[in-house]
Motif scaffolding. Structure first.
Motif, PDB file in Angstrom:
ATOM      1  N   UNK A  29     -12.653   9.297  -1.388  1.00 36.12           N
ATOM      2  CA  UNK A  29     -11.378   8.699  -0.989  1.00 36.12           C
ATOM      3  C   UNK A  29     -10.216   9.218  -1.833  1.00 36.12           C
ATOM      4  N   UNK A  32       0.824  -1.214   0.000  1.00 31.50           N
ATOM      5  CA  UNK A  32       0.000   0.000   0.000  1.00 31.50           C
ATOM      6  C   UNK A  32       0.856   1.261   0.000  1.00 31.50           C
ATOM      7  N   UNK A  59      -8.420   5.028   8.032  1.00 32.68           N
ATOM      8  CA  UNK A  59      -8.118   4.914   6.606  1.00 32.68           C
ATOM      9  C   UNK A  59      -6.606   4.929   6.368  1.00 32.68           C
ATOM     10  N   UNK A  60      -5.888   5.812   7.094  1.00 28.37           N
ATOM     11  CA  UNK A  60      -4.439   5.883   6.911  1.00 28.37           C
ATOM     12  C   UNK A  60      -3.794   4.566   7.306  1.00 28.37           C
ATOM     13  N   UNK A  61      -4.366   3.901   8.281  1.00 23.21           N
ATOM     14  CA  UNK A  61      -3.780   2.652   8.742  1.00 23.21           C
ATOM     15  C   UNK A  61      -3.999   1.501   7.780  1.00 23.21           C
ATOM     16  N   UNK A  62      -4.790   1.723   6.733  1.00 31.89           N
ATOM     17  CA  UNK A  62      -5.050   0.653   5.778  1.00 31.89           C
ATOM     18  C   UNK A  62      -5.967  -0.419   6.341  1.00 31.89           C
ATOM     19  N   UNK A 111      -1.413  -4.064  -3.853  1.00 30.56           N
ATOM     20  CA  UNK A 111      -2.145  -2.837  -4.190  1.00 30.56           C
ATOM     21  C   UNK A 111      -1.637  -2.392  -5.556  1.00 30.56           C
TER      22      UNK A 111
END
Lengths: 393, 89
Positions: A315, A265, B28-31, A358
């Motif tokens: 997002x 990611x 969200x930042x932490x995935x 990802x």
């Protein structure tokens, strides 16, 4: 041509009017022109011009369905600008007309334009700058065949997201009797006509709408080393843009430089960021009036169109680089996209830990970039800024 | 409000697959979650609290953490109350 004003069942807010405009020709081929009619701040009706013999009632029904399913399901997205470059001089006017007049471009079909010097050299110089950015990112280049498997596009979810753009490739049935029948059909006809379809064989291949699907398909089953990898390619891409084709802004057949990131990611997000930064520096050095904005893909026809659009925007999965062109318009000359693990899941592409990769991609439309460049700097290469000739070593 | 935060914590906890997240932690930042969760979260908030998110509401900043989500719900409700009072005048 007959005309009919269709009153909408519910008004379309002004901020969704561009979305509505961008879909009306996809409602039906029979629609030859249209006009949005506003009542105050909202679109209250659409005036359609359509080919004789078409039913105004069924066109109205189709329009109502598209408005409800594909337009009103969107949630009035808020515009968000991340960066802007105001150029030192405004763009020029009548550039496309001059390109046509000097035969630098020629319109050879719907959304199909042939190009000559100096646009060709300009596109190559711009592409070399993008390729240099790819090298800085440690990326490698690939060249793909034009045809892409229909099943590949299906697995990529293309048909349920963008059915309006698909261009299938077909051929005759592999059968000597069919060849004979087809040859007889074609012989002596001045126009090849509408009877072609009954001779067609299959549609196992499509023209690619972009390059990254080739990359995912080629890398199926790959376990990536390290944090990830960067793959880039340049190729012709094809989208059926219906009657929306316009100048060099919107073509059915165009060139893309694409860069794909595959990895964990953090790798994918940081590579997208690095590429955005490098692109902004390039645009500044070329002094092109530009902005980077939050954007969405032109999803259409699926049951989740509205949701796909607002979640993509929320997002910030897609940014667009918009460059000014003549006529007070701008165009998206580049896009910077994240896909989460969709393609890693679909094509079993994994990272070292064994988890699905990802992915993200960046695409530059070379004709669009070149067109915006000549709108800003003119057609004469002698007057182009020295920066464009700089060797991109 | 106490019930609200409990419900929101519980929805978020289910979304992150049981990982422990603090109220101020960026999920969200932490995935921890994906875009599908973002859609589910917004739809759930609308059903649960009778609010509707659109335009600038749909900014990820409003949904980054349990704390932010609570603040967003409170602000939407306050705006709805103000609108209701205005319409009575």
């Amino acid at each position: 041509m007959p005309r009919r004003t269709i009153e909408l069942k519910a008004p379309v807010p002004a901020e969704l009017a561009p979305e509505l405009s961008s879909k009306i020709f996809f409602v039906s081929e029979a629609i030859t022109d249209f006009r949005l009619l506003f009542d105050g701040e909202a679109v209250a009706a659409v005036e359609l011009e359509f080919s004789a013999g078409s039913s105004a009632e069924s066109l109205a029904e189709q329009l109502h369905h598209v408005v409800e399913a594909d337009i009103l399901s969107q949630r009035s997205p808020a515009a968000k600008v991340l960066w802007e470059h105001p150029a030192s001089a405004p763009v020029q006017e009548d550039v496309y007309r001059e390109l046509l007049g000097r035969r630098i471009v020629a319109e050879v079909g719907e959304g199909q334009i042939s190009l000559g010097s100096p646009l060709l050299e300009l596109m190559d110089m711009l592409d070399e700058r993008f390729a240099a950015i790819v090298r800085e990112l440690g990326g490698r280049q690939r060249r793909y065949p034009t045809l892409i498997g229909t099943q590949t596009l299906h697995r990529c979810g293309y048909f349920s997201s963008f059915p309006q753009f698909v261009m299938f490739v077909t051929r005759l049935h592999t059968d000597s009797n069919e060849y004979r029948k087809f040859a007889e059909y074609a012989a002596g006809r001045e126009s090849i006509g509408d009877g072609l379809a009954e001779h067609f064989g299959n549609a196992d291949y499509c023209l690619p709408p972009t390059m990254c699907y080739h990359t995912f398909h080629e890398m199926e089953g790959t376990r990536l080393e390290g944090a990830g990898t960067v793959v880039s390619s340049r190729g012709k891409s094809f989208r059926h843009e219906s009657r929306y084709h316009r100048t060099l802004e919107r073509l059915w057949d165009f060139s893309i430089r694409e860069i794909v990131f595959l990895g964990d990611r953090e790798f994918v997000r940081s590579k997208r960021g690095e590429l955005m930064n490098a692109t902004m520096r390039l645009v500044e050095s070329l002094d092109l009036p530009a902005r980077l904005v939050v954007a969405n893909d032109p999803f259409f026809g699926g049951p989740r169109t509205g949701e796909q659009i607002w979640s993509q925007r929320m997002l910030e999965m897609k940014y667009e680089l918009r460059l000014d062109i003549e006529g007070g318009r701008d165009l998206a000359a580049g896009s910077f996209n994240l896909h989460e693990t969709f393609f890693g899941d679909t094509f079993d592409i994994t990272v070292e830990s064994g988890e699905n990769a990802y992915t993200g991609c960046v695409g530059f439309g070379l004709e669009r970039f070149a067109y915006a460049f000549v709108c800003r700097h003119g057609i004469d290469p002698d007057k182009w800024p020295a920066e464009i000739y700089k060797s991109a070593s | 409000m106490a019930d609200d935060i409990i419900a929101i914590r519980s929805f978020v906890a289910a979304g992150v697959g049981g990982a422990e997240v603090a109220d101020d932690q960026d999920i969200f930042a932490g995935g921890y979650v994906n875009s599908l969760f973002a859609v589910q979260l917004v739809m759930w908030l609308e059903r649960q609290f009778g609010i509707f998110a659109q335009g600038t509401d749909l900014d990820l900043g409003n949904f980054l953490s349990v704390e932010r989500i609570c603040a967003f719900v409170a602000a939407k409700r306050a705006a709805a109350d103000t609108a209701a009072v205005s319409s009575l005048r």
